[in-house]
Design a protein around this motif. Structure first.
Motif, PDB file in Angstrom:
ATOM      1  N   LEU A 180       0.825  -1.200   0.000  1.00 31.12           N
ATOM      2  CA  LEU A 180       0.000   0.000   0.000  1.00 31.12           C
ATOM      3  C   LEU A 180       0.865   1.258   0.000  1.00 31.12           C
ATOM      4  O   LEU A 180       0.592   2.222  -0.732  1.00 31.12           O
ATOM      5  CB  LEU A 180      -0.937   0.007   1.201  1.00 31.12           C
ATOM      6  CG  LEU A 180      -1.829   1.249   1.353  1.00 31.12           C
ATOM      7  CD1 LEU A 180      -2.675   1.473   0.107  1.00 31.12           C
ATOM      8  CD2 LEU A 180      -2.713   1.125   2.599  1.00 31.12           C
ATOM      9  N   ALA A 181       1.937   1.267   0.806  1.00 34.45           N
ATOM     10  CA  ALA A 181       2.817   2.431   0.863  1.00 34.45           C
ATOM     11  C   ALA A 181       3.458   2.700  -0.501  1.00 34.45           C
ATOM     12  O   ALA A 181       3.575   3.857  -0.928  1.00 34.45           O
ATOM     13  CB  ALA A 181       3.895   2.224   1.922  1.00 34.45           C
TER      14      ALA A 181
ATOM     15  N   GLY B 183       3.491  10.795  -6.568  1.00 40.46           N
ATOM     16  CA  GLY B 183       4.598  11.341  -7.348  1.00 40.46           C
ATOM     17  C   GLY B 183       5.823  11.694  -6.517  1.00 40.46           C
ATOM     18  O   GLY B 183       6.534  12.656  -6.839  1.00 40.46           O
ATOM     19  N   LEU B 184       6.099  10.902  -5.483  1.00 37.61           N
ATOM     20  CA  LEU B 184       7.247  11.182  -4.625  1.00 37.61           C
ATOM     21  C   LEU B 184       8.529  10.681  -5.280  1.00 37.61           C
ATOM     22  O   LEU B 184       8.526   9.712  -6.039  1.00 37.61           O
ATOM     23  CB  LEU B 184       7.041  10.540  -3.256  1.00 37.61           C
ATOM     24  CG  LEU B 184       5.778  11.023  -2.512  1.00 37.61           C
ATOM     25  CD1 LEU B 184       5.600  10.280  -1.205  1.00 37.61           C
ATOM     26  CD2 LEU B 184       5.836  12.530  -2.261  1.00 37.61           C
ATOM     27  N   GLU B 185       9.616  11.325  -4.947  1.00 40.90           N
ATOM     28  CA  GLU B 185      10.905  11.044  -5.604  1.00 40.90           C
ATOM     29  C   GLU B 185      11.513   9.734  -5.118  1.00 40.90           C
ATOM     30  O   GLU B 185      11.503   9.430  -3.923  1.00 40.90           O
ATOM     31  CB  GLU B 185      11.869  12.204  -5.342  1.00 40.90           C
ATOM     32  CG  GLU B 185      13.198  12.083  -6.071  1.00 40.90           C
ATOM     33  CD  GLU B 185      14.098  13.281  -5.826  1.00 40.90           C
ATOM     34  OE1 GLU B 185      15.289  13.202  -6.176  1.00 40.90           O
ATOM     35  OE2 GLU B 185      13.602  14.292  -5.292  1.00 40.90           O
ATOM     36  N   GLY B 186      12.090   8.975  -6.038  1.00 46.93           N
ATOM     37  CA  GLY B 186      12.775   7.738  -5.680  1.00 46.93           C
ATOM     38  C   GLY B 186      11.805   6.606  -5.402  1.00 46.93           C
ATOM     39  O   GLY B 186      10.677   6.582  -5.895  1.00 46.93           O
ATOM     40  N   GLN B 187      12.271   5.634  -4.574  1.00 43.50           N
ATOM     41  CA  GLN B 187      11.478   4.472  -4.218  1.00 43.50           C
ATOM     42  C   GLN B 187      11.184   4.494  -2.717  1.00 43.50           C
ATOM     43  O   GLN B 187      12.049   4.842  -1.915  1.00 43.50           O
ATOM     44  CB  GLN B 187      12.215   3.181  -4.582  1.00 43.50           C
ATOM     45  CG  GLN B 187      12.559   3.055  -6.054  1.00 43.50           C
ATOM     46  CD  GLN B 187      11.320   2.954  -6.920  1.00 43.50           C
ATOM     47  OE1 GLN B 187      10.358   2.264  -6.573  1.00 43.50           O
ATOM     48  NE2 GLN B 187      11.337   3.638  -8.064  1.00 43.50           N
ATOM     49  N   PHE B 188       9.969   4.086  -2.359  1.00 44.82           N
ATOM     50  CA  PHE B 188       9.602   4.120  -0.940  1.00 44.82           C
ATOM     51  C   PHE B 188      10.514   3.243  -0.091  1.00 44.82           C
ATOM     52  O   PHE B 188      10.963   3.649   0.978  1.00 44.82           O
ATOM     53  CB  PHE B 188       8.151   3.688  -0.737  1.00 44.82           C
ATOM     54  CG  PHE B 188       7.821   3.465   0.723  1.00 44.82           C
ATOM     55  CD1 PHE B 188       7.775   4.531   1.607  1.00 44.82           C
ATOM     56  CD2 PHE B 188       7.620   2.181   1.222  1.00 44.82           C
ATOM     57  CE1 PHE B 188       7.517   4.332   2.958  1.00 44.82           C
ATOM     58  CE2 PHE B 188       7.352   1.971   2.566  1.00 44.82           C
ATOM     59  CZ  PHE B 188       7.295   3.052   3.439  1.00 44.82           C
ATOM     60  N   ARG B 189      10.786   2.024  -0.536  1.00 46.42           N
ATOM     61  CA  ARG B 189      11.613   1.124   0.266  1.00 46.42           C
ATOM     62  C   ARG B 189      12.966   1.760   0.564  1.00 46.42           C
ATOM     63  O   ARG B 189      13.468   1.667   1.687  1.00 46.42           O
ATOM     64  CB  ARG B 189      11.799  -0.216  -0.463  1.00 46.42           C
ATOM     65  CG  ARG B 189      12.645  -1.223   0.318  1.00 46.42           C
ATOM     66  CD  ARG B 189      12.845  -2.499  -0.484  1.00 46.42           C
ATOM     67  NE  ARG B 189      11.606  -3.234  -0.609  1.00 46.42           N
ATOM     68  CZ  ARG B 189      11.214  -4.172   0.239  1.00 46.42           C
ATOM     69  NH1 ARG B 189      11.985  -4.490   1.275  1.00 46.42           N
ATOM     70  NH2 ARG B 189      10.089  -4.810   0.049  1.00 46.42           N
ATOM     71  N   ASP B 190      13.563   2.406  -0.427  1.00 43.13           N
ATOM     72  CA  ASP B 190      14.863   3.060  -0.222  1.00 43.13           C
ATOM     73  C   ASP B 190      14.751   4.178   0.817  1.00 43.13           C
ATOM     74  O   ASP B 190      15.642   4.361   1.641  1.00 43.13           O
ATOM     75  CB  ASP B 190      15.387   3.635  -1.539  1.00 43.13           C
ATOM     76  CG  ASP B 190      15.700   2.558  -2.564  1.00 43.13           C
ATOM     77  OD1 ASP B 190      15.925   1.399  -2.161  1.00 43.13           O
ATOM     78  OD2 ASP B 190      15.710   2.877  -3.773  1.00 43.13           O
ATOM     79  N   TYR B 191      13.647   4.918   0.750  1.00 43.81           N
ATOM     80  CA  TYR B 191      13.437   6.007   1.708  1.00 43.81           C
ATOM     81  C   TYR B 191      13.311   5.461   3.124  1.00 43.81           C
ATOM     82  O   TYR B 191      13.932   5.979   4.064  1.00 43.81           O
ATOM     83  CB  TYR B 191      12.185   6.795   1.336  1.00 43.81           C
ATOM     84  CG  TYR B 191      11.830   7.897   2.307  1.00 43.81           C
ATOM     85  CD1 TYR B 191      12.546   9.098   2.330  1.00 43.81           C
ATOM     86  CD2 TYR B 191      10.778   7.748   3.210  1.00 43.81           C
ATOM     87  CE1 TYR B 191      12.222  10.103   3.224  1.00 43.81           C
ATOM     88  CE2 TYR B 191      10.448   8.746   4.098  1.00 43.81           C
ATOM     89  CZ  TYR B 191      11.171   9.930   4.111  1.00 43.81           C
ATOM     90  OH  TYR B 191      10.854  10.926   5.002  1.00 43.81           O
ATOM     91  N   LEU B 192      12.523   4.408   3.299  1.00 50.26           N
ATOM     92  CA  LEU B 192      12.336   3.824   4.628  1.00 50.26           C
ATOM     93  C   LEU B 192      13.643   3.255   5.157  1.00 50.26           C
ATOM     94  O   LEU B 192      13.994   3.450   6.327  1.00 50.26           O
ATOM     95  CB  LEU B 192      11.254   2.737   4.584  1.00 50.26           C
ATOM     96  CG  LEU B 192      10.991   1.977   5.895  1.00 50.26           C
ATOM     97  CD1 LEU B 192      10.676   2.930   7.035  1.00 50.26           C
ATOM     98  CD2 LEU B 192       9.859   0.959   5.697  1.00 50.26           C
ATOM     99  N   VAL B 193      14.385   2.560   4.313  1.00 50.82           N
ATOM    100  CA  VAL B 193      15.676   2.010   4.732  1.00 50.82           C
ATOM    101  C   VAL B 193      16.614   3.127   5.176  1.00 50.82           C
ATOM    102  O   VAL B 193      17.307   3.011   6.202  1.00 50.82           O
ATOM    103  CB  VAL B 193      16.307   1.187   3.588  1.00 50.82           C
ATOM    104  CG1 VAL B 193      17.775   0.882   3.876  1.00 50.82           C
ATOM    105  CG2 VAL B 193      15.540  -0.115   3.381  1.00 50.82           C
ATOM    106  N   SER B 194      16.633   4.221   4.444  1.00 48.23           N
ATOM    107  CA  SER B 194      17.520   5.332   4.808  1.00 48.23           C
ATOM    108  C   SER B 194      17.121   5.939   6.145  1.00 48.23           C
ATOM    109  O   SER B 194      17.981   6.352   6.933  1.00 48.23           O
ATOM    110  CB  SER B 194      17.522   6.398   3.714  1.00 48.23           C
ATOM    111  OG  SER B 194      16.292   7.098   3.668  1.00 48.23           O
ATOM    112  N   ARG B 195      15.817   5.991   6.422  1.00 48.87           N
ATOM    113  CA  ARG B 195      15.355   6.524   7.705  1.00 48.87           C
ATOM    114  C   ARG B 195      15.768   5.599   8.850  1.00 48.87           C
ATOM    115  O   ARG B 195      16.165   6.066   9.926  1.00 48.87           O
ATOM    116  CB  ARG B 195      13.836   6.703   7.679  1.00 48.87           C
ATOM    117  CG  ARG B 195      13.326   7.813   6.760  1.00 48.87           C
ATOM    118  CD  ARG B 195      13.696   9.196   7.283  1.00 48.87           C
ATOM    119  NE  ARG B 195      13.154   9.455   8.590  1.00 48.87           N
ATOM    120  CZ  ARG B 195      11.955  10.012   8.814  1.00 48.87           C
ATOM    121  NH1 ARG B 195      11.189  10.386   7.796  1.00 48.87           N
ATOM    122  NH2 ARG B 195      11.532  10.210  10.049  1.00 48.87           N
TER     123      ARG B 195
END
Length: 464
Positions: free
Chosen positions: A243-244, A252-264
């Motif tokens: 869903l995320a 239309g957010l930049e990049g990939q969600f999984r990458d963003y979560l991992v970085s956080r």
């Protein structure tokens, strides 16, 4: 104004920032995937939830000026015999409970686990009158039977409640106000008995977060470079990533969600200067989802009476930092504490049923085979007679024709489509109803939560 927050505050404080007044969509995606916001994130870019273990300076208009840590997690185990550490733990827990409850009557929610039983072990030795209670799912395991035996053995008054089908729809608007939509609505099942809790007298003594502080943080042998993957797996709920990622794409957010979560996750872990993997993850969990998930759901108890949380006390966190990991692993300290009272330890440990704290080591083949066979046979028999075994709150709130009517009123509210396209709601509702309702229950619950949030936003706009 200076706001000094403890290591684990029992409620949340918010402040404004100079960021744009717009939805923090990246943070909402994390919320959708995991069920809680990370760090100081909120729904809005210009609003933050003040971090725990920090001293915050806030101006007269409510804007955050600065935040300075007042506690840093550490790992400095002091090697001494287990019996010595056990005495220290029992003494500390007793002291904290005495200080927190004072001379008040105590309201004690009891379960079949260890945290509330640990509090019962302390409270039975005090002079405070105790009103204990427990609840169980309609059609589920009879957890209240264990709690009743514990309460009777300790000399406490006791009430048993049943969590019934569809209670959520009568109180969902109230729950949205209580928790601000910062937690999805099927976890705080105590909302079903809020009216009964309000009729009680005294202060709540709650055992929340003891199960994390007094256990290993990661499986034995976990390497440091495995922590991010392990936490990602633990944090993301079934169906939550799917869903995320859909929302990330459509927004239309930049990049990939999984990458963003991992970085956080990587950034948050890097702030914890601890080498021991188990202690590091325990600190991460406490500063992240204890603060943003567990504490959020405490708001339901707080809506009835003042809350007291012994395991939230700063001294408990500091104590944990100085205990050898081998003593924390597998709940050793809590078990040994309860085992001091053989009768209290003799009641079923729900996680190890039908065994108790005196014989739980036999919960393995072949000793547990008779129970497992009998239990499965009972569940199958009930299912054949149209009485499915209920294990999760959402099964009582989302399944069945009546619940479905209520659920669809919120999911398919046209005003929600401006935030979440109907095609996404259609897709996940179909997967929930036709494919795998267990796997897709979390996405449905998050969509429901966002629907209530959207209603609150629209009502606020209309009022202004």
């Amino acid at each position: 104004m200076s706001i000094q927050l403890s290591i684990l505050p029992t409620n949340h404080f918010y402040a404004k920032t100079q960021a744009p007044n717009e939805l923090f969509l990246e943070a909402i995606c994390i919320y959708v995937a995991t069920g809680f916001f990370m760090d100081d994130d909120t729904f809005w870019k210009d609003r933050v939830c003040l971090l725990p273990a920090h001293t915050h300076e806030v101006d007269a208009l409510g804007y955050l000026i600065s935040s300075t840590p007042n506690f840093n997690w550490y790992h400095e185990p002091e090697h001494r015999p287990f019996e010595v550490v056990l005495e220290e733990y029992v003494a500390l827990l007793t002291q904290i409970v005495k200080e927190q409850v004072g001379n008040d009557q105590v309201i004690l929610p009891l379960s079949g686990g260890l945290d509330s039983r640990s509090l019962a072990a302390v409270l039975q030795l005090l002079d405070n009158p105790v009103q204990a209670f427990s609840y169980e799912f309609e059609g589920g395991y009879h957890e209240t039977k264990i709690a009743r035996r514990i309460a009777q053995g300790c000399g406490f008054q006791f009430d048993a409640f049943r969590i019934g089908k569809g209670y959520l729809w009568d109180c969902i608007a109230d729950l949205a106000q209580i928790n601000g939509c910062y937690s999805e609505f099927t976890h705080p099942r105590q909302m079903a008995v809020l009216a009964q809790m309000k009729q009680m007298q005294g202060v709540f003594c709650l055992g929340h977060w003891g199960d994390v502080l007094f256990d290993r943080g990661v499986p034995e042998g976990t390497m440091d470079n495995d922590l991010v993957a392990l936490l990602l797996k633990k944090m993301v709920k079934p169906g939550g990533m799917a869903l995320a990622e859909k929302l990330w794409e459509v927004w239309g957010l930049e990049g990939q969600f999984r990458d963003y979560l991992v970085s956080r996750i990587e950034t948050a872990l890097a702030k914890i200067a601890i080498e021991n993997a188990s202690a590091k993850v325990r600190a991460f969990k406490t500063s992240q989802w204890a603060h943003r998930w567990t504490t959020t759901n405490l708001s339901v108890f707080a809506a009835a009476h003042p809350i007291r949380l012994p395991y939230y006390d700063d001294r408990m966190s500091d104590f944990i930092c100085r205990v050898p990991e081998a003593y924390l692993a597998d709940r050793r300290l809590q078990i040994a504490h309860i085992q001091k009272d053989k009768t209290l330890a003799g009641h079923t440990w729900q996680a190890q049923r039908p065994f108790n704290l005196n014989n739980y080591q036999y919960n393995k083949v072949p000793y547990n085979l008779p129970y497992r066979v009998l239990n499965k046979s009972k569940r199958l028999l009930k299912g054949w007679f149209g009485q499915p075994y209920v294990q999760r709150n959402f099964e009582l709130q989302f399944l069945g024709a009546d619940n479905d009517v209520q659920l669809k009123q919120y999911l398919f509210d046209p005003s929600l489509y401006g935030l979440i396209p109907q095609s996404i709601i259609d897709d996940f509702y179909a997967k929930f109803t036709k494919d795998d309702y267990v796997h897709y229950s979390h996405p449905i619950s998050m969509l429901l939560t966002l629907s209530l949030f959207n209603k609150e936003v629209n009502q606020a706009v209309n009022r202004n």
